[in-house]
Scaffold this active site. Structure first.
Site, PDB file in Angstrom:
ATOM      1  N   ASP A  11      -1.499 -28.650  -5.530  1.00 29.53           N
ATOM      2  CA  ASP A  11      -0.287 -28.152  -6.198  1.00 29.53           C
ATOM      3  C   ASP A  11       0.428 -27.119  -5.340  1.00 29.53           C
ATOM      4  O   ASP A  11      -0.208 -26.327  -4.640  1.00 29.53           O
ATOM      5  CB  ASP A  11      -0.684 -27.539  -7.549  1.00 29.53           C
ATOM      6  N   ARG A  15       7.283 -25.761  -4.358  1.00 32.04           N
ATOM      7  CA  ARG A  15       7.571 -24.328  -4.189  1.00 32.04           C
ATOM      8  C   ARG A  15       7.527 -23.938  -2.713  1.00 32.04           C
ATOM      9  O   ARG A  15       8.329 -23.140  -2.244  1.00 32.04           O
ATOM     10  CB  ARG A  15       6.553 -23.490  -4.987  1.00 32.04           C
ATOM     11  N   TRP A  16       6.587 -24.532  -1.992  1.00 28.95           N
ATOM     12  CA  TRP A  16       6.468 -24.245  -0.559  1.00 28.95           C
ATOM     13  C   TRP A  16       7.771 -24.620   0.155  1.00 28.95           C
ATOM     14  O   TRP A  16       8.295 -23.864   0.959  1.00 28.95           O
ATOM     15  CB  TRP A  16       5.293 -25.025   0.023  1.00 28.95           C
ATOM     16  N   ARG A  24      12.047 -30.390  -1.864  1.00 23.74           N
ATOM     17  CA  ARG A  24      10.703 -30.590  -2.426  1.00 23.74           C
ATOM     18  C   ARG A  24       9.970 -31.667  -1.609  1.00 23.74           C
ATOM     19  O   ARG A  24       8.775 -31.546  -1.342  1.00 23.74           O
ATOM     20  CB  ARG A  24      10.796 -31.020  -3.897  1.00 23.74           C
ATOM     21  N   HIS A  28       6.368 -31.913   0.237  1.00 25.33           N
ATOM     22  CA  HIS A  28       5.316 -32.936   0.118  1.00 25.33           C
ATOM     23  C   HIS A  28       4.878 -33.425   1.500  1.00 25.33           C
ATOM     24  O   HIS A  28       3.709 -33.701   1.725  1.00 25.33           O
ATOM     25  CB  HIS A  28       5.799 -34.131  -0.715  1.00 25.33           C
ATOM     26  N   GLU A  58       2.368 -38.262 -15.089  1.00 21.43           N
ATOM     27  CA  GLU A  58       3.450 -37.340 -15.477  1.00 21.43           C
ATOM     28  C   GLU A  58       4.527 -37.250 -14.391  1.00 21.43           C
ATOM     29  O   GLU A  58       5.678 -36.931 -14.663  1.00 21.43           O
ATOM     30  CB  GLU A  58       2.875 -35.924 -15.660  1.00 21.43           C
ATOM     31  N   LEU A 122     -17.294 -40.811   5.190  1.00 21.25           N
ATOM     32  CA  LEU A 122     -16.581 -40.073   4.140  1.00 21.25           C
ATOM     33  C   LEU A 122     -15.768 -41.033   3.249  1.00 21.25           C
ATOM     34  O   LEU A 122     -15.084 -41.926   3.750  1.00 21.25           O
ATOM     35  CB  LEU A 122     -15.610 -39.070   4.802  1.00 21.25           C
ATOM     36  N   ARG A 185      -5.000 -24.563 -14.544  1.00 16.13           N
ATOM     37  CA  ARG A 185      -5.030 -25.673 -15.505  1.00 16.13           C
ATOM     38  C   ARG A 185      -5.649 -26.884 -14.829  1.00 16.13           C
ATOM     39  O   ARG A 185      -5.644 -26.992 -13.611  1.00 16.13           O
ATOM     40  CB  ARG A 185      -3.593 -26.042 -15.926  1.00 16.13           C
ATOM     41  N   SER A 187      -4.717 -30.117 -15.869  1.00 15.53           N
ATOM     42  CA  SER A 187      -3.616 -31.089 -15.803  1.00 15.53           C
ATOM     43  C   SER A 187      -4.063 -32.553 -15.810  1.00 15.53           C
ATOM     44  O   SER A 187      -3.649 -33.336 -14.953  1.00 15.53           O
ATOM     45  CB  SER A 187      -2.747 -30.816 -14.570  1.00 15.53           C
TER      46      SER A 187
HETATM   47  C1  FPP Z   1       2.116 -31.239  -6.617  1.00 10.58           C
HETATM   48  O1  FPP Z   1       2.933 -30.211  -6.074  1.00 10.58           O
HETATM   49  C2  FPP Z   1       1.895 -32.267  -5.633  1.00 10.58           C
HETATM   50  C3  FPP Z   1       2.203 -33.570  -5.792  1.00 10.58           C
HETATM   51  C4  FPP Z   1       2.791 -34.118  -7.013  1.00 10.58           C
HETATM   52  C5  FPP Z   1       2.002 -34.539  -4.696  1.00 10.58           C
HETATM   53  C6  FPP Z   1       0.865 -34.256  -3.781  1.00 10.58           C
HETATM   54  C7  FPP Z   1       0.879 -35.236  -2.671  1.00 10.58           C
HETATM   55  C8  FPP Z   1       0.537 -34.961  -1.403  1.00 10.58           C
HETATM   56  C9  FPP Z   1       0.044 -33.633  -0.947  1.00 10.58           C
HETATM   57  C10 FPP Z   1       0.573 -36.010  -0.344  1.00 10.58           C
HETATM   58  C11 FPP Z   1       0.026 -37.319  -0.797  1.00 10.58           C
HETATM   59  C12 FPP Z   1      -0.011 -38.254   0.325  1.00 10.58           C
HETATM   60  C13 FPP Z   1      -0.579 -39.477   0.306  1.00 10.58           C
HETATM   61  C14 FPP Z   1      -0.578 -40.247   1.538  1.00 10.58           C
HETATM   62  C15 FPP Z   1      -1.213 -40.076  -0.872  1.00 10.58           C
HETATM   63  P1  FPP Z   1       4.280 -29.837  -6.779  1.00 10.58           P
HETATM   64  O2  FPP Z   1       5.385 -30.558  -6.127  1.00 10.58           O
HETATM   65  O3  FPP Z   1       4.141 -30.045  -8.257  1.00 10.58           O
HETATM   66  O4  FPP Z   1       4.414 -28.331  -6.484  1.00 10.58           O
HETATM   67  P2  FPP Z   1       5.218 -27.264  -7.325  1.00 10.58           P
HETATM   68  O5  FPP Z   1       4.256 -26.802  -8.392  1.00 10.58           O
HETATM   69  O6  FPP Z   1       5.494 -26.227  -6.325  1.00 10.58           O
HETATM   70  O7  FPP Z   1       6.449 -27.902  -7.883  1.00 10.58           O
END
Ligand code: FPP
Length: 233
Positions: A11, A15-16, A24, A28, A58, A122, A185, A187
């Site tokens: 998560d 925000r990053w 956003r 990702h 969600e 792994l 949480r 989630s």
């Molecule tokens: C939640 O952060 C993160 C996600 C919904 C996606 C996570 C996915 C990846 C890290 C890469 C996946 C890659 C592959 C190849 C499967 P958020 O966007 O909800 O963060 P926020 O709380 O800051 O809004």
């Protein structure tokens, strides 16, 4: 002691990105780079299974652009990484509703699972289009269906049998569930499977949760398989 199975709620990507004036989706992308680093670190220190929460049911409610980006990530990722995973004996699993993924994503993840199915190193298990509640409901549905031809199934139903109907069938429960991004949480993630896991909540936004931070969390935890029984009892 290095945990056998680590699960991560990744998560804080959005925000990053926002903090840096990026989109956003760029967050990702940065998250996917961190994810690669954590896969490498897990293999290096001897974690056997790494489950990564990549997309929850969600998440479909997010803006269309972001959803498209997230659905495209596995396609690019597996295109690029599969040869390396084969070389490094890494096995890919998916936990989630694969059927309802976009065609290209579905093809890429099925192919990744097929190609790597005989690998013995792994296991990287992506929770993709995943919901713990749906998982439990579909397990019950599967049991009811099978009970039509095998009524004994209901009479003999126990936890072990139930687990065979979950997406995570065959995998041991996670020893530790880590959530980045500061929220405390679960989630809708691995609710059945994490009932005895250590839960670790860290403030780093996921792209900042690098190898050093990750190893510190997993090396800190000293999971004692029986300690929860003492507490519960
Ligand atoms: C939640 O952060 C993160 C996600 C919904 C996606 C996570 C996915 C990846 C890290 C890469 C996946 C890659 C592959 C190849 C499967 P958020 O966007 O909800 O963060 P926020 O709380 O800051 O809004």
């Amino acid at each position: 002691m290095i945990p056998k199975h680590v699960a991560i709620i990744m998560d804080g990507n959005g925000r990053w990105g926002k903090k840096r004036g990026l989109t956003r989706s760029e967050g990702h992308y940065a998250g996917s780079q961190t994810m690669e680093e954590l896969i490498d670190a897990s293999a290096e220190v001897g974690v056997e299974i790494l489950t990564l929460y990549a997309f929850s049911t969600e998440n479909w409610k997010r803006p269309k652009d972001e959803v498209n980006y997230l659905m495209n990530l596995p396609v690019k990722f597996f295109n690029q990484k599969l040869p390396e995973f084969m070389r490094r004996n890494i096995k890919i699993l998916i936990s989630g509703d694969i059927e309802n993924l976009p065609k290209g994503t579905k093809k890429a993840v099925i192919n990744a699972m097929k190609e790597t199915e005989d690998n013995t190193g792994l296991i990287v298990n992506f929770a993709l289009n995943y919901s713990s509640r749906s998982e439990i409901v579909q397990a019950i549905y599967g049991i009811m269906q099978d009970a039509k031809s095998n009524p004994l199934l209901l009479e003999e139903l126990d936890e072990e049998t139930f687990e065979r109907y979950l997406y995570t069938r065959g995998l041991p429960d996670p020893d530790i569930v880590i959530r980045t991004g500061g929220e405390k949480r679960i989630s809708n993630f691995l609710m059945w499977q994490s009932s005895t896991a250590d839960l670790r909540f860290v403030d780093d936004l996921f792209p900042d949760f690098k190898k050093e931070q990750y190893l510190k969390v997993i090396e800190d935890q000293n999971h004692d398989d029986d300690s929860w029984k003492e507490c519960a009892g």
